[in-house]
Design an enzyme around this catalytic site. Sequence first.
Site, PDB file in Angstrom:
ATOM      1  CG  ASP A 294      14.663  -1.501   4.720  1.00 57.53           C
ATOM      2  OD1 ASP A 294      15.425  -0.591   5.441  1.00 57.53           O
ATOM      3  OD2 ASP A 294      14.396  -2.386   5.377  1.00 57.53           O
TER       4      ASP A 294
ATOM      5  NE  ARG B  89      -0.557   1.972   4.756  1.00 56.41           N
ATOM      6  CZ  ARG B  89       0.410   1.138   4.311  1.00 56.41           C
ATOM      7  NH1 ARG B  89       1.486   1.575   3.997  1.00 56.41           N
ATOM      8  NH2 ARG B  89       0.452  -0.173   4.884  1.00 56.41           N
TER       9      ARG B  89
ATOM     10  CE  LYS C 193      -3.230  -2.396   3.293  1.00 54.13           C
ATOM     11  NZ  LYS C 193      -3.537  -2.706   4.574  1.00 54.13           N
TER      12      LYS C 193
ATOM     13  CG  ASP D  54       2.665   0.901   7.306  1.00 54.43           C
ATOM     14  OD1 ASP D  54       3.516   0.596   6.469  1.00 54.43           O
ATOM     15  OD2 ASP D  54       2.225  -0.042   7.932  1.00 54.43           O
TER      16      ASP D  54
ATOM     17  CG  PHE E 185      10.449   2.789  10.769  1.00 50.88           C
ATOM     18  CD1 PHE E 185      10.871   1.679  10.521  1.00 50.88           C
ATOM     19  CD2 PHE E 185       9.160   3.308  10.877  1.00 50.88           C
ATOM     20  CE1 PHE E 185       9.778   0.888   9.590  1.00 50.88           C
ATOM     21  CE2 PHE E 185       8.122   2.595  10.116  1.00 50.88           C
ATOM     22  CZ  PHE E 185       8.400   1.158   9.767  1.00 50.88           C
TER      23      PHE E 185
ATOM     24  CD  GLU F 252       8.230  -1.161  -2.517  1.00 55.90           C
ATOM     25  OE1 GLU F 252       7.491  -0.370  -2.290  1.00 55.90           O
ATOM     26  OE2 GLU F 252       8.317  -2.309  -2.364  1.00 55.90           O
ATOM     27  CG  ASP F 253       6.919   2.142   0.236  1.00 55.17           C
ATOM     28  OD1 ASP F 253       7.635   1.442  -0.154  1.00 55.17           O
ATOM     29  OD2 ASP F 253       5.925   1.991   1.569  1.00 55.17           O
TER      30      ASP F 253
ATOM     31  CE  LYS G  71      14.709   3.307   6.255  1.00 57.90           C
ATOM     32  NZ  LYS G  71      14.203   2.294   7.408  1.00 57.90           N
TER      33      LYS G  71
END
Length: 179
Positions: free
Chosen positions: A102, A164, A42, A158, A151, A98-99, A130
Amino acid sequence: MKKDIAKILLTREEIGEKVKDLANQIKGAYEGKNPLILCILKGSLIFTADLVRELDFPCTIDFMQVSSYGAGAETTGELRIKKDMDTDIRGRSVIIVEDILDSGITLSNLIPELESRGAESVAVCVLLNKPERRRVEVKPNFVGFDIENEFAVGYGLDYNEKYRNLPYVGVLKREIYEK
Ligand code: IMP
Ligand code: MG
């Protein structure tokens, strides 16, 4: 929500400028190719919505929700598809949106899946990266911002499904995720 944020990492304005810049890069590489913009749910919902409105050439949009199961300290797990797209991607140029990148585990499992479905090409566009956290090599084609190992929440990202809808990207207070 605001009281849980230690600091603002990226303002709405900074994100807006970067999204335009990314859209320009994508335009240079994909105009005329009718790419499929694949929004990974999401977290990429808001990023994708802003990005596609800056793409002034034909493209199509679809959605997938994925995670990697069995991913542990020693394994990279297997792709788990929670929701699949309905586009036939044979011969298509796919841009995964993609958000955040990682460990790289999710994308390193998703890319071969899309290639095996016959995509002509699979590229990756991430808002946040990251690099320090990488466990599997994934080279994103388009990157918004490299960030430290903190984070991040907001603008789609989220923590336990919360935050979000913040219009900026912030760093969550440690006490929130360590309690
Ligand atoms: P990867 O497979 O470790 O690269 O995982 C990427 C996914 O982990 C992202 O799509 C996010 O859902 C989640 N994630 C990783 N870092 C963060 C963060 O700082 N904030 C929120 N979600 C994160
Ligand atoms: Mg996510």
